[in-house]
Design an enzyme around this catalytic site. Structure first.
Site, short mmCIF file in Angstrom:
data_model
loop_
_atom_site.label_atom_id
_atom_site.label_comp_id
_atom_site.label_asym_id
_atom_site.label_seq_id
_atom_site.Cartn_x
_atom_site.Cartn_y
_atom_site.Cartn_z
N LEU A 172 2.84 -1.47 2.94
CA LEU A 172 3.69 -2.05 4.01
C LEU A 172 4.26 -0.59 4.73
O LEU A 172 5.49 -0.38 4.78
CB LEU A 172 5.04 -2.61 3.33
CG LEU A 172 4.62 -4.12 2.83
CD1 LEU A 172 5.92 -4.53 2.22
CD2 LEU A 172 4.35 -4.90 3.85
N CYS A 173 3.34 0.18 5.18
CA CYS A 173 3.85 1.24 5.91
C CYS A 173 2.91 1.43 7.27
O CYS A 173 2.32 2.77 7.56
CB CYS A 173 4.04 2.53 5.09
SG CYS A 173 2.80 2.91 4.04
N GLY A 174 2.60 0.39 7.46
CA GLY A 174 1.73 0.37 8.81
C GLY A 174 0.35 1.17 8.56
O GLY A 174 -0.33 0.82 7.64
#
Lengths: 294, 137
Positions: free
Chosen positions: A90-92
Site C-alpha cells: 500500500l505504498c504505490g
C-alpha cells in the site's frame, strides 16, 4: 441497474474505505516527518566519516597494502546485490520500482556471464523476486525499521556482508534502494559499496592532505577498522533513505486513494439520488394513472 | 585561556555535541591524549573509555564512548563514536547486567566470529564499569 439498497451499501463501504486511507495518510505523514529528521540527524556522521576516509585513501593511494574492501579483489565475477524494500505494501510504486530495477540489473549481469547473489531487506522485495531469483538468495531480512531504523540493525547486515566478503563470497557489492527526494518523488538508486568509490579529495590539495595528518596507530590499521564501519554507515543511510521514501510514497498513494474514494462517493450519491427520484416519479405515475383509470 | 577548540561528538544516529571547549582528553588506541587548540593534525582510532571535556581548568563533562575514531585538526576535534553516554547518566545496574551478559556470551561462544564479538562486548562493558568507578571518586 443496481437497486437503491445496493447503492446505499456501496456508498457506506466506500466511505469506510476513505476513512481508512485518510487515516493511513495521516499516519504516514507523521512517520515521514520522523523518518526525515532521523535521516538528517545521521548525515553529520556520514559526512565526517567520508572526510576521514578521503584523507586516508589519498594517503594510501597506489600502495599495495590497502585493504581489499577499498580496492576490491581485482575481479568482478561475483556480484552481491542488497535489495532494500519495505515490509508492507500500500505504498504505490515504491516496491515495484525497486523490483523492476533489480530485475533489470540482475538480468544484465547474468547476460554478461557474472554470478549474482542477492540479499534482501524487507518482505515485499523478497516475495516479489523469489519466483525468478529465489535460488540466488543468500540472506533475507525483515522487520527492519519497524520502530525507526537503528544503527544496530544496519550493523548486523554490514557484518554479514563483511564476513561474506572476507570469505571470498563476492567481488562487487551494490545496494539498490529508493533515495528520498521529496514526499512525492523517490529515486531508485544503485550504489556500489565494495570496492568503495572514495570521494576524490581535490587533486590540488591531495598532496597536502597526505602530509597533513599523523596516524595512530597506522593508516592501514585505521583503514581496516574504518572500512567495515563505513559499510555499516552506508547501509544505515540507505535504510534511512528507504524508510523515509516508503512513508513518502505511502502518503502520496493514500492521498490519491482518499481523493478517488471522494470522487466515487460523489458519483455514487448522484446515482443514488437520481434513481430514488426516478422511483418516486414512477410510483406517482402509477398512482395517478390508477386513479385516472377509475 | 581565550583560544578554544571546536569539539564535535557524533554517533551514527545523530550529532551529540558540537561546542567550543578549552581541552578534550580522548582515549586514543595508543594512549589518552589531550587536544588543545593548535594540536597537530591527526587521525586515530579510539578505544572504549571516557572522554573528558575541560572548561576553565576543570572537567566539565565526562562522556563514555564505546570506541570509534577521532580526527584532530588545529581548530577542531571530531569524535565518531559507536555509542556515547554521559558518565553521570550511566546506570550501575544496567552496566552490571551488561557485563554479566557479555561474560555469558563469551562462555557460550562456539565459533570464532561469536567469540570475537563477545570479547569486544566484554571490553566495552569492562570499560563502562571502569568509567563508573572513576565517576564515584
Amino acid at each position: 441497474m443496481p437497486s437503491l439498497k445496493d447503492l446505499r451499501l456501496r456508498i457506506v463501504s466506500v466511505k469506510s474505505t476513505r476513512k481508512i486511507t485518510s487515516a493511513m495518510k495521516m499516519v504516514a505523514a507523521s512517520k515521514l516527518r520522523r523518518a526525515q529528521s532521523s535521516a538528517e540527524a545521521a548525515r553529520p556522521y556520514a559526512e565526517r566519516m567520508e572526510r576521514m576516509l578521503g584523507a586516508l585513501a589519498s594517503s594510501l593511494a597506489g600502495q599495495s597494502g590497502a585493504p581489499r574492501l577499498l580496492t576490491g579483489t581485482g575481479k568482478d565475477d561475483v556480484h552481491l546485490i542488497v535489495v532494500v524494500t519495505s515490509d508492507r505494501g500500500l505504498c504505490g510504486g515504491f516496491n515495484g520500482s525497486i523490483v523492476r530495477a533489480t530485475r533489470a540489473h540482475v538480468t544484465g549481469l547474468q547476460a554478461e556471464g557474472k554470478t549474482v547473489k542477492i540479499l534482501t531487506v524487507g518482505r515485499k522485495g523478497r516475495d516479489q523476486l523469489r519466483r525468478e531469483f529465489g535460488s540466488l538468495y543468500v540472506e533475507t531480512y525483515e522487520g527492519i525499521g519497524r520502530k525507526g531504523v537503528t544503527f544496530a540493525e544496519a550493523n548486523n547486515i554490514a557484518d554479514k556482508v563483511t564476513t561474506m566478503f572476507d570469505a571470498g563470497g563476492f567481488d562487487v557489492c551494490t545496494v539498490v534502494y529508493n533515495r528520498f527526494q521529496s514526499a512525492i518523488s523517490q529515486v531508485v538508486t544503485l550504489q556500489q559499496l565494495v570496492p568503495l568509490a572514495v570521494p576524490e579529495t581535490k587533486a590540488d590539495d591531495s598532496g597536502e592532505v597526505k602530509a597533513l595528518y599523523e596516524y595512530e596507530p597506522t593508516e592501514e590499521a585505521i583503514l581496516a577498522d574504518l572500512l567495515p564501519r563505513n559499510l555499516a554507515v552506508q547501509i544505515f543511510r540507505s535504510l534511512l533513505e528507504s524508510n523515509a521514501s516508503e512513508q513518502g510514497a505511502r502518503m502520496t498513494a493514500m492521498d490519491n486513494a482518499t481523493r478517488n474514494a471522494g470522487d466515487m462517493i460523489n458519483s455514487l450519491t448522484i446515482r443514488y439520488n437520481r434513481s430514488r427520484q426516478a422511483q418516486i416519479t414512477k410510483e406517482l405515475i402509477e398512482i395517478i394513472s390508477g386513479a385516472e383509470a377509475l | 585561556m581565550s583560544e578554544k577548540v571546536e569539539f564535535e561528538l557524533v554517533s551514527p544516529e545523530r550529532l551529540l555535541i558540537s561546542q567550543p571547549v578549552d581541552m578534550v582528553v580522548v582515549p586514543g588506541s595508543e594512549g589518552d591524549f589531550g587536544a588543545l587548540p593548535r594540536h597537530a593534525p591527526m587521525i586515530t582510532s579510539v578505544r572504549p573509555g571516557v572522554i573528558a571535556i575541560y572548561e576553565d581548568g576543570s572537567v566539565s563533562e565526562r562522556i563514555f564512548i564505546a570506541g570509534g575514531f577521532a580526527e584532530v585538526t588545529e581548530v577542531r576535534v571530531t569524535v565518531l563514536a559507536e555509542e556515547a553516554v554521559k558518565v553521570s547518566e550511566l546506570n550501575p545496574e544496567g552496566v552490571a547486567t551488561r557485563l554479566r551478559l557479555a561474560e555469558e556470551a563469551l562462555e557460550e561462544a562456539d565459533t570464532d566470529v561469536t567469540r570475537v564479538q563477545a570479547q569486544r562486548a566484554l571490553v566495552v562493558a569492562r570499560a563502562m564499569q571502569a568509567a563508573l568507578g572513576s565517576a564515584v571518586h
